[in-house]
Scaffold this active site. Structure first.
Site, PDB file in Angstrom:
ATOM      1  NE  ARG A 376      20.558  26.208  54.880  1.00 11.01           N
ATOM      2  CZ  ARG A 376      20.481  25.409  55.944  1.00 11.01           C
ATOM      3  NH1 ARG A 376      19.465  24.578  56.068  1.00 11.01           N
ATOM      4  NH2 ARG A 376      21.412  25.438  56.867  1.00 11.01           N
ATOM      5  CB  VAL A 498      12.497  24.194  47.497  1.00  9.66           C
ATOM      6  CG1 VAL A 498      11.309  23.768  46.666  1.00  9.66           C
ATOM      7  CG2 VAL A 498      12.962  25.577  47.048  1.00  9.66           C
ATOM      8  CD  GLU A 499      18.239  25.478  48.448  1.00  5.18           C
ATOM      9  OE1 GLU A 499      18.503  26.428  49.226  1.00  5.18           O
ATOM     10  OE2 GLU A 499      18.843  25.309  47.383  1.00  5.18           O
ATOM     11  N   GLY A 500      14.235  23.219  52.596  1.00  8.84           N
ATOM     12  CA  GLY A 500      13.824  23.332  53.994  1.00  8.84           C
ATOM     13  C   GLY A 500      12.678  24.310  54.125  1.00  8.84           C
TER      14      GLY A 500
END
Length: 805
Positions: A376, A498-500
């Protein structure tokens, strides 16, 4: 005389509080006051009574064993119901990763000397050679417009990626990978994303959270030896199946299941798992050969032990097994990286397929949370910087080449304003990227700061790309090979989501996790209450009280002096701005403590307030990263406007976030107290001025060295390629022609020439001897290529119907 001594005692108390000596800050001055007051009052009964009460209070609070028995145990019982209830998944998430400079920002007194002395890792010769060799060659092979039209990367590009081990950047050399640093990994993604979002996503996913990352940290040696060389070479294409229809942001709520049972695998009976799942949005899923699968493992027959629900588990599942449906594709905003759903029905595999073997059954959530921070910190922040640098490069040239009313459009103040935002935000974004990957290379797993750079750099990308689209206007909205920004614009929502998703990341994760992980005492208090450890709670709680009192005093004094009393680091404007960030850090720490004290567990659900507190934390980090970048580069004059713009913008954002908390705080007396302590002279920070914005725009337009330094991480195509290549060539011609055009304008102002269109004015200027024949040719060449690069793509009706995306 007595009044003067009392006043001196109070000043001593304030000074001790400011210096973080909270206990002595009230004991010594109060003792001095009582000692002076008693004789003056001739030891009257009320005076003696007051002194006795003070002595009792000092004894109770000053002697730790007495305080624990009489105060701390009672406080533990009082506070326990007020604390938020924490599930096991929340506890694991809170304990994942490490606290780095975010802890300093929560402290109210950041150690700027440490920040400025921290040196991010430089690229090695081998990493630089890869960046200048295979990455450059790959960029030359790809044209994003062609990729979009065919719906995939060409076969030769897939082969090139595998041959040069692009999928193995994070895999150590001993397992056949490249073993690159986080800095190199990020640099590859930045350059590649500036050329092709499709290729960048294809490369960054196997190197982010997924099978390789999990195997490196948790896999058995047998699993590592088998899978890692195959993943590095591209023989195996991985995907990681986490998100499902029922479990998006709340990934732990997955309904994908595994049941421990006996079964037949490859002709023999083994103890294994029968898996059922439905997943979607899985990047590389349609072409994957091995699926990293997250599911909830259950053992109803107690074949592994007494526990029935073992918890989230991660396993590696070959995608060719019976019962697996895979290959369908989603269409994410027309960007054709491989992404799609997959499902499994009664898929049986041995327990050995669990990453780390059967011993890691039920440990999947911990594995995911511990491994999330590195990827991240790199993937989407790098893609965001690529888009920002590309936008800055494009509009810096376009606003010089494109003319309206016989003037480059960059000269208009209406264009200067978005140009300044593009330049300032691009500088700040790259500073945060470099600092954060530096932390990863130093061994940190920055859980909170990785969420900060993911959310706030993708949001900054959205702002920069929108501004660039506005400047390019009609040329930005007509798709085709000439359009340099369309695919970056289409990709913005992907990075945001994406990725949270950023809404969740801002309102819940950054501050929700940061308030517990980064605060110097809160986590200790929560653990002490959970474990009923009065001694530990006593130490943490009363240090917390002292911390809050100290920050209240510091906040007021720093507010009155605009941070001038704070310790500093660096020199010049860097030092001055860091003092201001210290002031904001103290104010943020105080606001956090008041919010937690007043709202308790309810703060978790007050997402608007926690989102603003996340804004304050994030912009302190981003602003300090920009100042560090300026400091580390030797404070060159070319970068001064960018650094100054970044610092002022960040300080204003922090101020406004804290004002938003105060104005919407439900307890109004607490809000009034915070306003008086934080803004005793009012909220005085302002956004970057028009004059500063003009300086940033001028640097972007006129200073070729500054523009190159700002955008030095991206791929620049050759001068004959439509799009950025031809635009760069046009800029070179426009700069040469500008000198000649200035001569002509000066002659018109002086009355030596009459105004005339195009070639007529050139002929008049030649005839009058104002310009030479070569200078006239330079202007004509610039006009010709300017005419070329402002064109947009158009398609025959039949061809238009065949267009994809």
């Amino acid at each position: 005389m007595t009044l003067w001594l009392v006043a001196a005692s109070l000043v001593l108390g304030i000074a001790l509080a400011y210096l973080r000596r909270a206990y002595w800050a009230w004991v010594l001055p109060c003792a001095a006051i009582i000692g002076l007051w008693l004789p003056a009052s001739r030891f009257s009964t009320p005076s003696v009574a007051a002194a006795v009460l003070f002595g009792l209070a000092a004894g109770i609070f000053g002697i730790s064993s007495v305080r624990r028995s009489l105060v701390s145990s009672w406080l533990m019982r009082l506070l326990a119901p007020l604390l938020p209830r924490m599930s096991e998944t929340e506890r694991v998430a809170l304990e994942a990763g490490t606290v780095w400079f975010d802890g300093e920002l929560f402290s109210g007194a950041p150690d700027w000397e440490y920040l400025l002395s921290f040196q991010p890792r430089k690229l090695s010769e081998r990493e630089r050679a890869f960046l200048e060799g295979p990455v450059e060659e790959l960029c030359r092979m790809i044209k994003e417009w062609d990729v979009v039209q065919r719906g995939d990367l060409p076969p030769e590009v897939w082969t090139f990626l595998k041959h040069h081990k692009f999928f193995g950047m994070i895999i150590p050399e001993e397992y056949g990978g490249l073993g690159f640093s986080a800095a190199a990994h990020s640099a590859v993604i930045v350059k590649l994303a500036s050329r092709s979002v499709t290729a960048a996503v294809t490369v960054m996913v196997p190197n982010s959270l997924g099978p390789a990352e999990l195997l490196l940290h948790y896999g058995t040696e047998e699993q590592k030896r088998y899978y890692l060389p195959r993943l590095a070479s591209g023989e195996e294409i991985p995907c990681f199946a986490l998100t499902g229809p029922e479990a998006g942001s709340d990934a732990a709520a997955t309904q994908s299941t595994g049941i421990v049972c006996q079964g037949i695998y490859q002709g023999r009976e083994v103890l294994g798992m029968r898996l059922n799942w439905r997943k979607r949005y899985i990047t590389l899923g349609p072409v994957s050969t091995v699926i990293g699968l997250a599911f909830r493992l259950k053992d109803p027959d107690h074949l592994l032990g007494e526990k029935e629900d073992l918890g989230i588990t991660c396993a590696l599942i070959p995608s060719h097994l019976p019962g697996i449906e895979i290959g369908k594709r989603h269409d994410p905003m027309g960007i054709p990286f491989q992404n799609g759903p997959n499902s499994g029905r009664d898929v049986f595999v041995p327990l050995d397929f669990i990453i780390g073997g059967p011993a890691m059954a039920g440990q999947g959530w911990k594995m995911l949370m511990q491994s999330l921070a590195a990827g991240r910190s790199i993937s989407l922040p790098s893609l965001s910087v690529a888009s920002a640098e590309l936008a800055a490069r494009v509009v810096g040239a376009y606003a010089t080449v494109r003319e309206q009313f016989d003037t480059p459009i960059g000269r208009f103040e209406g264009i200067e304003e978005p140009l300044a935002r593009i330049g300032g935000l691009t500088y700040l974004m790259n500073a945060a990227r470099i600092l954060t990957v530096g932390a990863v290379d130093a061994g940190e797993k920055p859980a909170v700061l990785s969420a900060v750079v993911k959310a706030y750099l993708t949001e900054a990308m959205r702002r920069v790309i929108n501004d660039a689209m506005d400047i390019r206007a009609g040329a930005a909205i007509c798709r085709g090979p000439r359009n340099m920004l369309a695919h970056a614009y289409q990709a913005v929502p992907i990075g945001i989501t994406v990725e949270g998703a950023n809404i969740l990341t801002r309102s819940m994760i950054i501050y929700g996790q940061g308030a517990v992980r980064c605060h110097p005492y809160v986590q200790d208090e929560i653990r002490a209450i959970a474990e009923r450890d009065a001694a530990r709670f006593d130490r943490a709680f009363f240090k917390h009280v002292g911390f809050t009192v100290s920050n209240a005093v510091r906040t007021l004094l720093l507010g009155l002096t605009d941070g001038r009393l704070a310790g500093g680091a660096g020199r010049g404007r860097v030092r001055r701005h860091l003092k201001r960030f210290t002031r904001m850090s103290a104010a943020f720490a105080l606001t956090s403590d008041v919010a937690m004290a007043v709202l308790g567990g309810k703060l978790k659900r007050r997402e608007k307030l926690s989102g603003r507190l996340a804004d304050a934390l994030a912009w302190m980090y981003l602003g300090s990263a920009a100042l560090k970048r300026f400091h580390d580069s030797g404070m060159p004059e070319r970068d001064r406007p960018f650094a100054e713009w970044s610092a002022r913008h960040a300080l204003f954002q922090v101020q406004e976030a804290l004002r938003g908390v105060i104005e919407n705080f439900p307890n109004r007396p607490a809000a009034w107290m915070l306003r008086w302590l934080i803004f005793p002279l009012g909220a005085r920070y302002r956004p970057p001025s028009d004059a500063l914005g003009s300086q940033v725009a001028r640097e972007l337009l006129e200073d070729r060295e500054a523009r190159a330094a700002l955008t030095g991480d991206i791929y620049i195509p050759g001068p004959h390629e439509p799009g950025l290549g031809r635009l760069e060539a046009a800029l070179d011609h426009a700069v040469e022609a500008l000198k000649v055009e200035t001569k002509i304008r000066d002659a018109i102002r002086a009355g030596k020439l009459d105004r005339a269109p195009g070639e007529m004015i050139l002929e008049q200027a030649q005839a009058a001897g104002i310009i030479s024949d070569l200078e006239a040719l330079a202007v004509m060449a610039a006009d010709a290529i300017r005419e070329e690069v402002i064109q947009v793509d158009a398609f025959d009706p039949e061809e238009f119907l065949r267009l994809r995306g």
